[in-house]
Design a protein around this motif. Sequence first.
Motif, PDB file in Angstrom:
ATOM      1  N   TYR A   1      -9.692  -6.498   0.438  1.00 30.84           N
ATOM      2  CA  TYR A   1      -9.124  -5.216   0.829  1.00 30.84           C
ATOM      3  C   TYR A   1      -9.130  -4.308  -0.401  1.00 30.84           C
ATOM      4  CZ  TYR A   1      -5.862  -1.528   1.758  1.00 30.84           C
ATOM      5  OH  TYR A   1      -5.304  -0.279   1.876  1.00 30.84           O
ATOM      6  N   LEU A   2      -9.799  -3.180  -0.305  1.00 23.91           N
ATOM      7  CA  LEU A   2      -9.836  -2.220  -1.402  1.00 23.91           C
ATOM      8  C   LEU A   2      -9.249  -0.903  -0.921  1.00 23.91           C
ATOM      9  CD1 LEU A   2     -13.376  -3.048  -2.816  1.00 23.91           C
ATOM     10  CD2 LEU A   2     -11.180  -3.764  -3.727  1.00 23.91           C
ATOM     11  N   GLU A   3      -8.128  -0.564  -1.540  1.00 24.75           N
ATOM     12  CA  GLU A   3      -7.405   0.643  -1.142  1.00 24.75           C
ATOM     13  C   GLU A   3      -8.288   1.874  -1.315  1.00 24.75           C
ATOM     14  OE1 GLU A   3      -3.772   0.991  -3.328  1.00 24.75           O
ATOM     15  OE2 GLU A   3      -2.680   1.435  -1.481  1.00 24.75           O
ATOM     16  N   GLY A   4      -8.280   2.733  -0.310  1.00 25.38           N
ATOM     17  CA  GLY A   4      -9.085   3.954  -0.370  1.00 25.38           C
ATOM     18  C   GLY A   4     -10.488   3.775   0.177  1.00 25.38           C
TER      19      GLY A   4
ATOM     20  N   VAL B   1      -2.880  -5.347   5.829  1.00 25.29           N
ATOM     21  CA  VAL B   1      -2.467  -5.612   7.216  1.00 25.29           C
ATOM     22  C   VAL B   1      -2.569  -4.326   8.037  1.00 25.29           C
ATOM     23  CG1 VAL B   1      -0.513  -6.237   8.687  1.00 25.29           C
ATOM     24  CG2 VAL B   1      -0.919  -7.502   6.572  1.00 25.29           C
ATOM     25  N   ALA B   2      -2.010  -3.241   7.477  1.00 26.18           N
ATOM     26  CA  ALA B   2      -1.927  -1.972   8.204  1.00 26.18           C
ATOM     27  C   ALA B   2      -3.290  -1.288   8.342  1.00 26.18           C
ATOM     28  CB  ALA B   2      -0.944  -1.043   7.497  1.00 26.18           C
ATOM     29  N   SER B   3      -4.281  -1.738   7.572  1.00 28.60           N
ATOM     30  CA  SER B   3      -5.605  -1.098   7.654  1.00 28.60           C
ATOM     31  C   SER B   3      -6.254  -1.326   9.015  1.00 28.60           C
ATOM     32  CB  SER B   3      -6.529  -1.647   6.556  1.00 28.60           C
ATOM     33  OG  SER B   3      -6.928  -2.981   6.875  1.00 28.60           O
ATOM     34  N   GLY B   4      -5.816  -2.353   9.727  1.00 31.81           N
ATOM     35  CA  GLY B   4      -6.417  -2.645  11.028  1.00 31.81           C
ATOM     36  C   GLY B   4      -7.813  -3.237  10.932  1.00 31.81           C
ATOM     37  N   LEU B   5      -8.241  -3.577   9.724  1.00 31.91           N
ATOM     38  CA  LEU B   5      -9.611  -4.078   9.538  1.00 31.91           C
ATOM     39  C   LEU B   5      -9.730  -5.571   9.806  1.00 31.91           C
ATOM     40  CD1 LEU B   5     -10.423  -2.245   6.179  1.00 31.91           C
ATOM     41  CD2 LEU B   5     -11.601  -1.861   8.357  1.00 31.91           C
ATOM     42  N   PHE B   6      -8.600  -6.288   9.747  1.00 33.96           N
ATOM     43  CA  PHE B   6      -8.686  -7.748   9.652  1.00 33.96           C
ATOM     44  C   PHE B   6      -7.961  -8.478  10.781  1.00 33.96           C
ATOM     45  CE2 PHE B   6      -8.511  -5.950   5.258  1.00 33.96           C
ATOM     46  CZ  PHE B   6      -9.857  -6.100   4.981  1.00 33.96           C
TER      47      PHE B   6
ATOM     48  N   CYS C   1       0.434  -5.690   2.398  1.00 35.32           N
ATOM     49  CA  CYS C   1       0.939  -4.923   3.556  1.00 35.32           C
ATOM     50  C   CYS C   1      -0.043  -3.816   3.931  1.00 35.32           C
ATOM     51  CB  CYS C   1       2.318  -4.331   3.255  1.00 35.32           C
ATOM     52  SG  CYS C   1       3.645  -5.539   3.380  1.00 35.32           S
ATOM     53  N   ASN C   2      -0.647  -3.171   2.934  1.00 30.23           N
ATOM     54  CA  ASN C   2      -1.646  -2.140   3.228  1.00 30.23           C
ATOM     55  C   ASN C   2      -2.884  -2.745   3.898  1.00 30.23           C
ATOM     56  OD1 ASN C   2       0.075  -0.323   2.087  1.00 30.23           O
ATOM     57  ND2 ASN C   2      -1.053  -0.101   0.167  1.00 30.23           N
TER      58      ASN C   2
ATOM     59  N   ALA D   1       6.100 -10.143   7.123  1.00 29.83           N
ATOM     60  CA  ALA D   1       6.072 -10.716   8.479  1.00 29.83           C
ATOM     61  C   ALA D   1       6.248  -9.616   9.528  1.00 29.83           C
ATOM     62  CB  ALA D   1       7.172 -11.771   8.617  1.00 29.83           C
ATOM     63  N   LYS D   2       7.138  -8.690   9.239  1.00 33.48           N
ATOM     64  CA  LYS D   2       7.384  -7.570  10.161  1.00 33.48           C
ATOM     65  C   LYS D   2       6.126  -6.704  10.315  1.00 33.48           C
ATOM     66  CE  LYS D   2      10.541  -3.988  10.135  1.00 33.48           C
ATOM     67  NZ  LYS D   2      11.565  -3.234   9.429  1.00 33.48           N
ATOM     68  N   THR D   3       5.466  -6.445   9.193  1.00 33.42           N
ATOM     69  CA  THR D   3       4.246  -5.623   9.219  1.00 33.42           C
ATOM     70  C   THR D   3       3.135  -6.347   9.977  1.00 33.42           C
ATOM     71  OG1 THR D   3       4.919  -4.799   7.056  1.00 33.42           O
ATOM     72  CG2 THR D   3       2.681  -4.270   7.746  1.00 33.42           C
ATOM     73  N   MET D   4       3.012  -7.648   9.759  1.00 31.85           N
ATOM     74  CA  MET D   4       1.975  -8.421  10.463  1.00 31.85           C
ATOM     75  C   MET D   4       2.215  -8.393  11.968  1.00 31.85           C
ATOM     76  SD  MET D   4       1.299 -11.677   8.071  1.00 31.85           S
ATOM     77  CE  MET D   4      -0.041 -11.607   6.893  1.00 31.85           C
ATOM     78  N   LYS D   5       3.491  -8.488  12.346  1.00 30.64           N
ATOM     79  CA  LYS D   5       3.800  -8.433  13.775  1.00 30.64           C
ATOM     80  C   LYS D   5       3.446  -7.056  14.337  1.00 30.64           C
ATOM     81  CE  LYS D   5       5.066  -9.819  17.640  1.00 30.64           C
ATOM     82  NZ  LYS D   5       4.218 -10.846  18.289  1.00 30.64           N
ATOM     83  N   GLN D   6       3.824  -6.043  13.595  1.00 36.28           N
ATOM     84  CA  GLN D   6       3.582  -4.664  14.048  1.00 36.28           C
ATOM     85  C   GLN D   6       2.092  -4.407  14.270  1.00 36.28           C
ATOM     86  OE1 GLN D   6       5.075  -1.804  11.232  1.00 36.28           O
ATOM     87  NE2 GLN D   6       4.169  -0.053  12.310  1.00 36.28           N
TER      88      GLN D   6
END
Length: 261
Positions: free
Chosen positions: A84-87, A143-148, A140-141, A176-181
């Motif tokens: 994961y590479l930010e940006g 996870v939130a990227s939706g790529l994986f 967390c970023n 854990a909360k972010t992964m669930k989300q």
Amino acid sequence: MHYKTDYHIHTTYSDGKASPEEYIEPAIAAGISEIGFSEHLALFKDNQDWVMNPQNVGTYLAYLDNLKSKTDKLIIRKGLEVDYLEGKEYETGVFLDGFDLDYRIGSVHYLGERTVDEGPDFYTGKNFDRLFESYFEMVCNAVASGLFDIIGHCDLIRIFGYKPSFDPGPFYHKLAKTMKQYDVAFEINTNGRNRPMADFYPDRRFLRYFSEKKVPVCVNSDAHMPARVGQYFDEAYRLLKDNGFTEMVAFSSRERRFISF
Ligand SMILES: [Zn+2]
Ligand SMILES: [Zn+2]
């Protein structure tokens, strides 16, 4: 016997010590029903000898297709372990959309220009508390990227046994909360046992947070040599059960199915 999948395997296509076919017999001997290969890919990072050249992804997947056609004793899955590479989320997504994968493992190895697992020297002169916070923020970023589909070794920053001065619990709780989300799975990565900190990723003290949130889980070896495929899996399944997990997740063409313990 438990239905076993091992989706995190490295071969000579990246930094593993053996070819994909050399893993087949050891995987069968370890009772694995689905083996998945997941070569390292770090897009936009040059001159890294531990990752696959992005130009070789097509060849790698064609090689696995051929191996699949010759193997009937277990199921072969095709994956990648992508940094994961930010940006670079958009470009990473466009690149990955070009390939037919069973799952994508997203991992954070880099903090800045260096990787947290390259050696203990990385930590010299640095504030570990800050590194720990940065690492979890990056995960967390990711996870939130939706790529994986799966997050690899979500607390790799523990690799050399350093510990933060604060209670890390809230960081695992947030993760854990972010992964669930974002509906992303995590892995019990048994290879941590072979590294200096000598335990699985993630920290077993906080597995309860993941089970309470019902975050999907798989058990993976992160094997870089055939002798380690499926290593310590019975212990990992037991650990999951003890922490309230009742099922694990399997992947095919990025579709999930759940397997009960
Ligand atoms: Zn990794
Ligand atoms: Zn790996």
